[in-house]
Write a protein that holds these residues in place. Structure first.
Motif, mmCIF file in Angstrom:
data_model
loop_
_atom_site.group_PDB
_atom_site.id
_atom_site.type_symbol
_atom_site.label_atom_id
_atom_site.label_comp_id
_atom_site.label_asym_id
_atom_site.label_seq_id
_atom_site.Cartn_x
_atom_site.Cartn_y
_atom_site.Cartn_z
ATOM 1 N N PRO A 233 43.569 -69.175 -40.000
ATOM 2 C CA PRO A 233 43.932 -70.164 -38.984
ATOM 3 C C PRO A 233 44.020 -69.542 -37.602
ATOM 4 N N GLY A 234 43.473 -70.246 -36.630
ATOM 5 C CA GLY A 234 43.535 -69.774 -35.247
ATOM 6 C C GLY A 234 42.414 -68.851 -34.831
ATOM 7 N N THR A 235 41.427 -68.602 -35.716
ATOM 8 C CA THR A 235 40.362 -67.641 -35.379
ATOM 9 C C THR A 235 39.092 -68.304 -34.854
ATOM 10 N N LEU A 236 39.027 -69.638 -34.871
ATOM 11 C CA LEU A 236 37.839 -70.317 -34.360
ATOM 12 C C LEU A 236 37.870 -70.283 -32.841
ATOM 13 N N ARG A 237 36.718 -70.002 -32.219
ATOM 14 C CA ARG A 237 36.689 -69.794 -30.773
ATOM 15 C C ARG A 237 35.606 -70.626 -30.093
#
Length: 297
Positions: A233-237
């Motif tokens: 979670p939170g690694t998509l950019r």
């Protein structure tokens, strides 16, 4: 103009131009490739008998340059260089062209490729800086040289295997890894006004929630612990949301409680960043009409 195979036709559409038309027995995407890829050009664009093209450099993009070097059996060389101004695959090429010997002025060449019943008509319009330069080119053996070159193209195309066309593909779903689907859903539905398409629990404790941005043909899926999807979670950019008016869109999202950063101008294209509760990052993007999108060329 004729679409008969094996015939090269010339016309003078203006005082500054020569238009050359040739139809070949091959699909347009292949004909475009053999005009623009360095593994093809030296095998057919070889010039008069006894000449070869040992150098073929192509940077196929608007602003990219090309360089062709021909060499005779006696060691004489001729170089042509230019810059691509438009590249619309597989329909159209526009470029400048200059010769190394300095006897010929730079021209602007427009090449279009039109397919009908498996045949492709190549239309090349060469624009000269003056009528005198154009007439000098006509008197230089240009007709014979281009006709011979197209005969070589015909022979080469007959040896090239046509690769299967890539099937149509649509990007319809982007997985977004989250820690808590309910928290993420409150952000995407409640603040961004994404429309909930599906919200299901297929089993094994997993949950799949699909949402679509207003006006978008592509959706996202919020997920946690789905087999085969192991992004933290939170690694998509850098997911992009294209808007017509970035300043207005930013103001609306700010009013809805989304912490949107300032608007940055990167070469005429505008961006404004924000993040979801997990830290996955997004960008509002506005491409002004004056920035020349590929479909505007």
């Amino acid at each position: 103009m004729t679409t008969e195979l094996g015939v090269t036709e010339f016309e003078l559409p203006s005082d500054l131009e020569i238009r050359i038309v040739r139809t070949v027995a091959a699909p347009r995407r292949l004909v475009f490739d053999v005009h623009t890829r360095p593994e093809h050009l030296p095998k057919w664009m070889v010039g008069p008998p006894g000449w070869t093209m040992p150098v073929c450099e192509i940077d196929l993009r608007p602003g990219g340059r090309f360089r062709y070097v021909w060499r005779s059996a006696t060691g004489d060389e001729l170089t042509i260089t230019g810059t691509f101004q438009e590249v619309i695959r597989p329909d159209r090429l526009v470029s400048t062209e200059g010769w190394s010997d300095g006897d010929w002025p730079e021209t602007r060449n427009t090449v279009t490729f039109t397919e009908h019943d498996g045949r492709t008509t190549i239309t090349t319009t060469v624009r000269y800086p003056s009528q005198e330069a154009r007439d000098a080119a006509l008197g230089s053996g240009m007709r014979e040289g281009m006709s011979s070159g197209y005969a070589s193209l015909d022979a080469y195309l007959a040896t090239v295997e046509v690769a299967p066309a890539v099937p149509g593909m649509r990007l319809e779903l982007v997985p977004v890894p989250v820690t808590d689907v309910d928290v993420a859903l409150a952000f995407y539905e409640g603040k961004l006004a994404f429309v909930v398409d599906h919200d299901v629990q297929p089993g094994n404790g997993s949950r799949v929630t699909q949402l679509t941005p207003p006006g978008s043909a592509c959706s996202i899926v919020l997920y946690k612990d789905l087999p085969g999807l192991d992004l933290a979670p939170g690694t998509l950019r850098g997911l992009h949301l294209v808007v017509d008016d970035i300043h207005k869109s930013r103001e609306v999202l700010l009013a809805r409680g989304v912490e949107v950063g300032g608007v940055d101008d990167l070469g005429g294209i505008l961006y404004a960043p924000f993040s979801d509760p997990d830290g996955n990052t997004w960008l509002l993007q506005e491409i002004p009409r004056g920035s020349q999108r590929p479909d505007d060329l």
